[in-house]
Design an enzyme around this catalytic site. Structure first.
Site, PDB file in Angstrom:
ATOM      1  N   GLY A 246      69.194  16.915  93.204  1.00 10.16           N
ATOM      2  CA  GLY A 246      69.695  18.168  93.773  1.00 10.16           C
ATOM      3  C   GLY A 246      69.972  19.285  92.778  1.00 10.16           C
ATOM      4  O   GLY A 246      70.769  20.183  93.066  1.00 10.16           O
ATOM      5  N   SER A 247      69.269  19.289  91.631  1.00 10.96           N
ATOM      6  CA  SER A 247      69.541  20.377  90.682  1.00 10.96           C
ATOM      7  C   SER A 247      69.038  21.720  91.230  1.00 10.96           C
ATOM      8  O   SER A 247      69.633  22.768  90.959  1.00 10.96           O
ATOM      9  CB  SER A 247      68.948  20.083  89.302  1.00 10.96           C
ATOM     10  N   ASN A 248      67.971  21.707  92.006  1.00 15.48           N
ATOM     11  CA  ASN A 248      67.510  22.960  92.623  1.00 15.48           C
ATOM     12  C   ASN A 248      68.498  23.444  93.674  1.00 15.48           C
ATOM     13  O   ASN A 248      68.763  24.643  93.790  1.00 15.48           O
ATOM     14  CB  ASN A 248      66.113  22.777  93.226  1.00 15.48           C
TER      15      ASN A 248
ATOM     16  N   HIS B 222      57.514  23.196  94.359  1.00 14.16           N
ATOM     17  CA  HIS B 222      56.645  22.137  93.840  1.00 14.16           C
ATOM     18  C   HIS B 222      56.499  22.318  92.323  1.00 14.16           C
ATOM     19  O   HIS B 222      56.281  23.442  91.854  1.00 14.16           O
ATOM     20  CB  HIS B 222      55.269  22.217  94.524  1.00 14.16           C
TER      21      HIS B 222
HETATM   22  C1  GAR Z   1      61.824  19.049  91.447  1.00 12.24           C
HETATM   23  O1  GAR Z   1      61.075  19.048  90.258  1.00 12.24           O
HETATM   24  C2  GAR Z   1      60.963  19.465  92.618  1.00 12.24           C
HETATM   25  O2  GAR Z   1      60.034  20.464  92.307  1.00 12.24           O
HETATM   26  C3  GAR Z   1      60.258  18.159  92.909  1.00 12.24           C
HETATM   27  O3  GAR Z   1      61.257  17.188  92.784  1.00 12.24           O
HETATM   28  C4  GAR Z   1      62.212  17.626  91.834  1.00 12.24           C
HETATM   29  C5  GAR Z   1      63.573  17.564  92.469  1.00 12.24           C
HETATM   30  O4  GAR Z   1      64.565  17.837  91.503  1.00 12.24           O
HETATM   31  N1  GAR Z   1      59.662  18.167  94.224  1.00 12.24           N
HETATM   32  C6  GAR Z   1      58.520  17.587  94.481  1.00 12.24           C
HETATM   33  O5  GAR Z   1      57.864  16.984  93.646  1.00 12.24           O
HETATM   34  C7  GAR Z   1      58.070  17.711  95.918  1.00 12.24           C
HETATM   35  N2  GAR Z   1      56.681  17.432  96.023  1.00 12.24           N
HETATM   36  P1  GAR Z   1      66.048  18.190  91.959  1.00 12.24           P
HETATM   37  O6  GAR Z   1      66.452  17.118  92.976  1.00 12.24           O
HETATM   38  O7  GAR Z   1      66.864  18.082  90.705  1.00 12.24           O
HETATM   39  O8  GAR Z   1      66.033  19.558  92.550  1.00 12.24           O
END
Ligand code: GAR
Length: 216
Positions: free
Chosen positions: A14-16, A111
């Site tokens: 969940g950093s995004n 992505h």
């Molecule tokens: C991120 O790099 C996102 O772009 C990727 O998963 C990660 C989630 O990180 N998503 C995909 O690959 C979807 N196809 P986060 O949980 O720290 O946000």
């Protein structure tokens, strides 16, 4: 301008999601976050939501007998939230076409590659394996294909000689944390106009010519 309601779907770290709620807190996005939806009861994003006071909706994929039953439950939660925008931020499942159709134009995904290159899982590993010299991230509207909807924001990062999946992923992730809030801000300012595959970015109210930002 009325504040938009946004909801985030995330499966893990969940950093995004954090980058989005931080940008809302800093008033960079005219929106309120009305919910975090997750398919994974162990997701760290739940803790982030609780800390930020964002309501959490767990639709545990493992608790449903079929994908259809899971998607029905997910759809009900999404309808209840009645958000203006649903953001897939590290949501690691492919949404069924029913949900994609129902929420058309209100679903955004991030992505970790420059689409249309390297869709699907392990995009950073795919990019390294292919030997590209630049990679990056893409924020796009969701359509019924895999990572194939109209592109809203893209930005690139270099691939360094010594990169491994972890180091490249970290460099891309830092860029994701800028691009996703930027795309959401444009949506919330009613500045995105989809024309076929192209997403036109309309000038902001205070923008002057040459001062319109298309990427962060
Ligand atoms: C991120 O790099 C996102 O772009 C990727 O998963 C990660 C989630 O990180 N998503 C995909 O690959 C979807 N196809 P986060 O949980 O720290 O946000």
């Amino acid at each position: 301008m009325p504040v938009k309601r946004i909801a985030v779907l995330a499966s893990g770290r969940g950093s995004n999601f954090q980058a989005v709620i931080d940008a809302i807190d800093r008033r960079e996005i005219p929106a309120s976050c009305c919910g975090l939806i997750t398919d994974n009861p162990g997701a760290y994003s739940i803790e982030r939501a609780e800390k930020a006071g964002v309501p959490v909706y767990i639709v545990d994929y493992a608790a449903y007998p079929t994908k259809e039953a899971y998607e029905q439950a997910l759809c009900r939660v999404m309808e209840e939230l009645s958000a203006d925008l649903y953001i897939l931020a590290g949501y690691m499942r492919i949404l069924g076409s029913g949900i994609v159709k129902q929420f058309h134009g209100r679903l955004m995904n991030i992505h970790p590659a420059l689409l249309p290159g390297f869709p699907g899982l392990h995009a950073q590993r795919q990019a390294l394996g292919y030997g590209v010299k630049v990679s990056g991230c893409t924020v796009h509207f969701v359509d019924e294909g895999m990572d194939s909807g109209p592109v809203i924001v893209q930005a690139c990062v270099p691939v360094e000689e010594e990169d491994e999946e972890e180091t490249l992923s970290a460099r891309i992730l830092a860029m994701e944390h800028r691009c996703l809030p930027e795309a959401i801000r444009l949506f919330c300012e009613d500045r995105l106009m989809v024309e076929g595959r192209r997403v036109r970015i309309l000038p902001g109210r205070t923008a002057s010519p040459g001062n319109t930002r298309h990427t962060p």
